[in-house]
Every structure is written in structure tokens, then in C-alpha cells.
Design a protein around this motif. Structure first.
Motif, PDB file in Angstrom:
ATOM      1  N   THR A  25       0.829  -1.206   0.000  1.00  0.00           N
ATOM      2  CA  THR A  25       0.000   0.000   0.000  1.00  0.00           C
ATOM      3  C   THR A  25       0.864   1.258   0.000  1.00  0.00           C
ATOM      4  OG1 THR A  25      -1.705  -1.173   1.254  1.00  0.00           O
ATOM      5  CG2 THR A  25      -1.882   1.210   1.139  1.00  0.00           C
ATOM      6  N   ILE A  26       1.939   1.244   0.773  1.00  0.00           N
ATOM      7  CA  ILE A  26       2.840   2.404   0.819  1.00  0.00           C
ATOM      8  C   ILE A  26       3.496   2.623  -0.543  1.00  0.00           C
ATOM      9  CG2 ILE A  26       4.995   3.273   1.816  1.00  0.00           C
ATOM     10  CD1 ILE A  26       4.169   1.929   4.451  1.00  0.00           C
ATOM     11  N   VAL A  27       3.909   1.535  -1.189  1.00  0.00           N
ATOM     12  CA  VAL A  27       4.457   1.645  -2.546  1.00  0.00           C
ATOM     13  C   VAL A  27       3.402   2.244  -3.474  1.00  0.00           C
ATOM     14  CG1 VAL A  27       5.280   0.352  -4.550  1.00  0.00           C
ATOM     15  CG2 VAL A  27       6.095  -0.254  -2.271  1.00  0.00           C
ATOM     16  N   GLY A  28       2.164   1.757  -3.343  1.00  0.00           N
ATOM     17  CA  GLY A  28       1.075   2.279  -4.156  1.00  0.00           C
ATOM     18  C   GLY A  28       0.853   3.763  -3.921  1.00  0.00           C
ATOM     19  N   GLY A  41      -3.269  12.294  -0.924  1.00  0.00           N
ATOM     20  CA  GLY A  41      -3.708  12.493   0.458  1.00  0.00           C
ATOM     21  C   GLY A  41      -4.908  11.636   0.804  1.00  0.00           C
ATOM     22  N   LYS A  42      -5.862  11.527  -0.126  1.00  0.00           N
ATOM     23  CA  LYS A  42      -7.052  10.706   0.108  1.00  0.00           C
ATOM     24  C   LYS A  42      -6.673   9.239   0.281  1.00  0.00           C
ATOM     25  CE  LYS A  42     -10.245  13.674  -2.480  1.00  0.00           C
ATOM     26  NZ  LYS A  42     -11.188  13.741  -3.627  1.00  0.00           N
ATOM     27  N   GLN A  43      -5.709   8.791  -0.529  1.00  0.00           N
ATOM     28  CA  GLN A  43      -5.282   7.390  -0.430  1.00  0.00           C
ATOM     29  C   GLN A  43      -4.609   7.129   0.907  1.00  0.00           C
ATOM     30  OE1 GLN A  43      -6.255   5.292  -2.568  1.00  0.00           O
ATOM     31  NE2 GLN A  43      -4.905   3.517  -2.700  1.00  0.00           N
ATOM     32  N   ILE A  44      -3.890   8.107   1.423  1.00  0.00           N
ATOM     33  CA  ILE A  44      -3.250   7.960   2.734  1.00  0.00           C
ATOM     34  C   ILE A  44      -4.318   7.818   3.821  1.00  0.00           C
ATOM     35  CG2 ILE A  44      -1.859   9.138   4.487  1.00  0.00           C
ATOM     36  CD1 ILE A  44      -0.258  10.387   2.182  1.00  0.00           C
ATOM     37  N   TYR A  45      -5.368   8.656   3.736  1.00  0.00           N
ATOM     38  CA  TYR A  45      -6.467   8.544   4.700  1.00  0.00           C
ATOM     39  C   TYR A  45      -7.146   7.184   4.591  1.00  0.00           C
ATOM     40  CZ  TYR A  45      -6.097  13.574   5.563  1.00  0.00           C
ATOM     41  OH  TYR A  45      -5.651  14.822   5.911  1.00  0.00           O
ATOM     42  N   GLY A  46      -7.319   6.705   3.358  1.00  0.00           N
ATOM     43  CA  GLY A  46      -7.919   5.388   3.149  1.00  0.00           C
ATOM     44  C   GLY A  46      -7.068   4.289   3.748  1.00  0.00           C
ATOM     45  N   PHE A  47      -5.746   4.426   3.626  1.00  0.00           N
ATOM     46  CA  PHE A  47      -4.816   3.451   4.193  1.00  0.00           C
ATOM     47  C   PHE A  47      -4.920   3.424   5.718  1.00  0.00           C
ATOM     48  CE2 PHE A  47      -0.287   3.188   5.842  1.00  0.00           C
ATOM     49  CZ  PHE A  47      -0.311   1.814   6.003  1.00  0.00           C
ATOM     50  N   ILE A  48      -4.924   4.608   6.332  1.00  0.00           N
ATOM     51  CA  ILE A  48      -4.999   4.686   7.801  1.00  0.00           C
ATOM     52  C   ILE A  48      -6.325   4.110   8.304  1.00  0.00           C
ATOM     53  CG2 ILE A  48      -5.104   6.264   9.777  1.00  0.00           C
ATOM     54  CD1 ILE A  48      -3.244   8.149   8.163  1.00  0.00           C
ATOM     55  N   GLY A  49      -7.430   4.535   7.667  1.00  0.00           N
ATOM     56  CA  GLY A  49      -8.740   4.020   8.066  1.00  0.00           C
ATOM     57  C   GLY A  49      -8.868   2.531   7.838  1.00  0.00           C
ATOM     58  N   GLY A  50      -8.368   2.055   6.684  1.00  0.00           N
ATOM     59  CA  GLY A  50      -8.424   0.632   6.374  1.00  0.00           C
ATOM     60  C   GLY A  50      -7.585  -0.191   7.325  1.00  0.00           C
ATOM     61  N   GLY A 284      10.955   0.873 -12.719  1.00  0.00           N
ATOM     62  CA  GLY A 284      11.665  -0.086 -13.552  1.00  0.00           C
ATOM     63  C   GLY A 284      11.289  -1.535 -13.288  1.00  0.00           C
ATOM     64  N   PHE A 285      12.070  -2.436 -13.868  1.00  0.00           N
ATOM     65  CA  PHE A 285      11.829  -3.875 -13.729  1.00  0.00           C
ATOM     66  C   PHE A 285      11.904  -4.304 -12.263  1.00  0.00           C
ATOM     67  CE2 PHE A 285      13.531  -8.223 -13.500  1.00  0.00           C
ATOM     68  CZ  PHE A 285      12.555  -8.908 -14.196  1.00  0.00           C
ATOM     69  N   VAL A 286      12.851  -3.738 -11.537  1.00  0.00           N
ATOM     70  CA  VAL A 286      13.026  -4.102 -10.127  1.00  0.00           C
ATOM     71  C   VAL A 286      11.784  -3.732  -9.327  1.00  0.00           C
ATOM     72  CG1 VAL A 286      14.341  -3.643  -8.019  1.00  0.00           C
ATOM     73  CG2 VAL A 286      15.537  -3.897 -10.196  1.00  0.00           C
ATOM     74  N   GLY A 287      11.277  -2.507  -9.505  1.00  0.00           N
ATOM     75  CA  GLY A 287      10.081  -2.066  -8.787  1.00  0.00           C
ATOM     76  C   GLY A 287       8.861  -2.883  -9.155  1.00  0.00           C
ATOM     77  N   ALA A 288       8.736  -3.197 -10.454  1.00  0.00           N
ATOM     78  CA  ALA A 288       7.594  -3.992 -10.920  1.00  0.00           C
ATOM     79  C   ALA A 288       7.614  -5.386 -10.301  1.00  0.00           C
ATOM     80  CB  ALA A 288       7.607  -4.085 -12.444  1.00  0.00           C
ATOM     81  N   ILE A 289       8.807  -5.979 -10.219  1.00  0.00           N
ATOM     82  CA  ILE A 289       8.949  -7.316  -9.628  1.00  0.00           C
ATOM     83  C   ILE A 289       8.623  -7.286  -8.142  1.00  0.00           C
ATOM     84  CG2 ILE A 289      10.634  -9.074  -8.974  1.00  0.00           C
ATOM     85  CD1 ILE A 289       9.596  -9.354 -11.815  1.00  0.00           C
ATOM     86  N   ILE A 290       9.000  -6.207  -7.457  1.00  0.00           N
ATOM     87  CA  ILE A 290       8.694  -6.081  -6.025  1.00  0.00           C
ATOM     88  C   ILE A 290       7.181  -6.047  -5.812  1.00  0.00           C
ATOM     89  CG2 ILE A 290       8.771  -4.503  -4.052  1.00  0.00           C
ATOM     90  CD1 ILE A 290      11.625  -3.763  -4.931  1.00  0.00           C
ATOM     91  N   ILE A 291       6.471  -5.277  -6.654  1.00  0.00           N
ATOM     92  CA  ILE A 291       5.009  -5.193  -6.556  1.00  0.00           C
ATOM     93  C   ILE A 291       4.373  -6.558  -6.804  1.00  0.00           C
ATOM     94  CG2 ILE A 291       2.931  -4.270  -7.677  1.00  0.00           C
ATOM     95  CD1 ILE A 291       4.490  -1.659  -8.100  1.00  0.00           C
ATOM     96  N   ILE A 292       4.800  -7.223  -7.873  1.00  0.00           N
ATOM     97  CA  ILE A 292       4.255  -8.544  -8.203  1.00  0.00           C
ATOM     98  C   ILE A 292       4.588  -9.542  -7.093  1.00  0.00           C
ATOM     99  CG2 ILE A 292       4.402 -10.491  -9.815  1.00  0.00           C
ATOM    100  CD1 ILE A 292       4.930  -8.413 -12.039  1.00  0.00           C
TER     101      ILE A 292
END
Length: 383
Positions: A25-28, A41-50, A284-292
Motif C-alpha cells: 500500500t505504501i508503494v502504491g 492524500g485521500k489514499q493515505i487517509y484510506g490506508f490509515i482508516g483501512g 523499472g523492472f526491479v520495482g515492478a517485480i517487487i510489486i508482483i
């Protein structure tokens, strides 16, 4: 409900699952900030509430929640029906409702409710699952919410929800004879429909039928170089180029490079449907692989929890959440790299969308409670 709290043991709390969803979520949030800073900012609030909801729900006995399976089902139908009455229209679709100033998408919540309800229903009728009566009743019960979602219209979410239901049926012990029979019918039908669409695409589009939008997307995917459909195909083509341009380490978040596909506004909806395009270009490829990799680890944790569940209903809940994250991720990533036609399915925990994010955290909270009550749980203190 509170008696169960006394039986929980800290060692059964799956902190790894919490770590995976939190990091993802933080990466997102970081990628969303680069794609569209106004909604970060809205996504951060959603993360905290979730996150708070996840921890709270993880301490509530899931078997207690399942006692309200029918009210949950009724509430889901009420919310989806309310969309047709007071829903707000955006880009030709009516998918959102606003209550007390809070705007949300009931179809995202419905995915979690479907998992909960059918975890109860299929667990109750497990021994009679392969009878016509139970299968027919299951079909009717899932058809109602699916119909209310598809008329929004939201075909992609309808298909995603149907996949979750089918997965639950399979895990519940659906006969292989029935599975093979259905596949023997469905696969040829889908093949025939696709052939028909390819051969009569122009006529369908010119007739301005309700299928026009879907047919254009399918044709732009099958034949992106065709001038007739190139305007619809450009979004996916740009997405593929953006991901490829990131190479190994990416161009960096919030970069100001003129060659960036995102900075040049060549990627539409970069914070939602095509968030992976931005991630691929900037991380890059490294970040994409981390997400996957994080998405895979979340699914593995859910499956491990399902295997150790003390109740069959718990196994269905954890497996259902694994299916939701897995299939939704596969569809979103496949669209981003051109393997599937554009569907509008968000990437779990990464794409912008408060309803989707909070709903996922609620689902993970219930899975955590399933994990707190494994088969070999020795009843004692919290530690």
C-alpha cells in the motif's frame, strides 16, 4: 464473540500478512503521488482508516460474523439496488453512491460480501453441494448481485465477482464431472462469440448497441494497428511502451523527464487502471517485480491460513480473498502489458480507490481472524 478473544494466541497472528499489505500500500501511495498528486492524500487517509479497521476486525470471531450472513447478503443487494436509484453517473456508468457526504462504490464492497455469504452458504450445504437444488439455489443467489452490477454497467467487475464465486464453488468440492461439463459448454460458446464479434464488429459498432463499448475494446486489443480501432488501442500501446521504457531501475518517482510517457499525459487514468504502467516506467523492472512479488506473497499467506483453518467456512474466506487478490492482479497486469483487453479492474492495494482499498483491508482483517483460530490452537492466554 468476546470468549474467542481469550483463546487467541499472539503467535498465531500473521504479522507477515500485515507487513506485505502495508508495504504494498505504501508503494502504491508513492506511485499514486507521482501519477496524480491531488489524490495521494485521500489514499493515505484510506490506508490509515483501512488499517485500523483491519486490526479491529481481525479480533472479531469470523464465525460470529457469519451468523449474520443473510443480513450481509440483504445489505449487499440493498446497496447495489440503491446505485440504480440515487447513484451518480460518471463516463456513462452509474457505479457510485454518496451518503452523508461519503462517496463509495458498492460493487467493490460486494466482492467481500460475496466471499462472506458463500463461505457460510457453501459450508452449510457442503455435503449436498453437487445436487441440482443446491447448485441452482447458489446460481440464483449469485445472479442477483451480478445482474445489479452488470446493469451499472460494469462488466469487468461482474466477471471478477463471478470468478470469485466459481473459485469458492471449486474449493467447496464441486464435482469434476460438473466442472468438465461446464467447461465443455462454456469454452466453445466463448470461442463462437469471439469469432462472431470479429466477423461482425463493424456492424455491431455502427448499430450503437449496448455491446458497442465492449466490442471496441476487444477489437482494439485483437487488432491494435487497424485505423478503425487505433484510438481505443493507444492507451494499452502507450502502457506497454511506458513499462518498457523503465528498463531495470526506472526513471524515478516524480521525475521531470520530457521523455516520460506519464509526464507527457500519454497514459490515461494513471492513478487507477494503469497504475502499473507508471510503476514500470518510474520504478523499472526491479520495482515492478517487487510489486508482483508482494501480491504473490499476500496470496500465499492467505492460502496458508486457509489450510490451517479450524472451520471449513474459514478456509473458504481465506481462499476467497486469495482468489480476489490473485485474479484481480492477473487481470490488471495483463491489461497493462497487452495480454487482455482493457477492463478497468484496479490493482489490489496499489491503484487509487478508497472503496477498493478499505474493502480489501476489511477482507484481510477477517482472514487474520481465521489465522488466529487454527486447527491446532491450544486454548490458553493471548500469548
Amino acid at each position: 464473540m468476546f470468549d474467542s478473544f481469550k483463546r487467541y494466541r499472539l503467535r498465531n497472528y500473521h504479522f507477515l500478512l500485515i507487513l506485505y499489505v502495508t508495504v504494498l500500500t505504501i508503494v502504491g501511495i508513492m506511485v499514486i503521488g507521482s501519477a496524480e498528486s491531488s489524490v495521494q492524500g485521500k489514499q493515505i487517509y484510506g490506508f490509515i482508516g483501512g488499517f485500523i479497521l483491519m486490526v479491529f476486525i481481525s479480533l472479531i470471531d469470523y464465525t460470529f460474523i457469519l451468523k449474520f450472513a443473510w443480513p450481509i447478503y440483504a445489505f449487499m443487494i440493498f446497496l447495489l439496488g440503491l446505485v440504480q436509484l440515487i447513484g451518480s453517473n460518471s463516463n456513462g456508468s452509474t457505479r457510485w453512491i454518496a451518503i452523508a457526504g461519503i462517496k463509495f462504490q458498492p460493487s467493490e464492497i460486494a466482492k467481500i460480501f460475496i466471499i462472506l455469504f458463500f463461505a457460510y452458504f457453501l459450508s452449510k450445504y457442503r455435503e449436498k453441494l453437487n445436487t441440482f437444488k443446491v447448485l441452482a439455489l447458489s446460481g440464483v443467489l449469485v445472479a442477483v448481485p451480478l445482474l445489479l452490477i452488470v446493469i451499472q454497467p460494469d462488466l469487468s467487475t461482474t466477471i471478477m465477482t463471478a470468478i470469485i464465486f466459481v473459485t469458492l464453488l471449486f474449493i467447496a468440492g464441486l464435482s469434476y464431472k460438473i466442472i468438465l461439463t461446464v467447461l465443455g459448454i462454456v469454452v466453445p460458446v466463448i470461442t463462437i462469440v469471439l469469432i462472431y464479434i470479429v466477423q461482425h464488429a463493424d456492424a455491431i459498432i455502427e448499430s450503437d448497441s449496448s455491446l458497442k463499448y465492449q466490442v471496441e475494446r476487444i477489437m482494439s486489443w485483437l487488432d491494435p494497428t487497424n485505423v478503425k480501432y487505433s484510438s481505443k488501442a493507444i492507451q494499452q500501446q502507450n502502457s506497454i511502451m511506458a513499462i518498457g521504457s523503465g528498463q531495470l531501475w526506472g526513471k524515478g518517482l516524480n521525475n521531470s523527464q520530457a521523455t516520460s510517457m506519464k509526464n507527457s499525459n500519454y497514459i490515461l487514468e494513471p492513478q487507477t487502471d494503469f497504475i502499473f504502467s507508471v510503476a514500470g516506467e518510474e520504478l523499472g523492472f526491479v520495482g515492478a517485480i517487487i510489486i508482483i512479488g508482494l501480491l504473490i506473497l499476500i496470496c500465499i499467506e492467505c492460502i496458508l491460513i486457509a489450510r490451517k483453518s479450524k472451520e471449513f467456512s474459514g478456509r473458504l474466506i481465506a481462499s476467497g480473498m486469495a482468489a480476489l487478490v490473485a485474479f484481480q492482479s492477473i487481470i490488471n497486469l495483463s491489461v497493462a502489458i497487452g495480454f487482455l483487453p482493457n477492463t478497468g479492474i484496479p490493482l489490489p492495494f496499489v491503484s487509487y480507490g478508497l472503496t477498493s482499498l478499505v474493502s480489501l483491508y476489511i477482507g484481510i482483517g477477517i482472514v487474520l481472524n481465521v489465522g488466529l483460530q487454527p486447527k491446532s490452537n491450544n486454548r490458553g492466554g493471548f500469548l
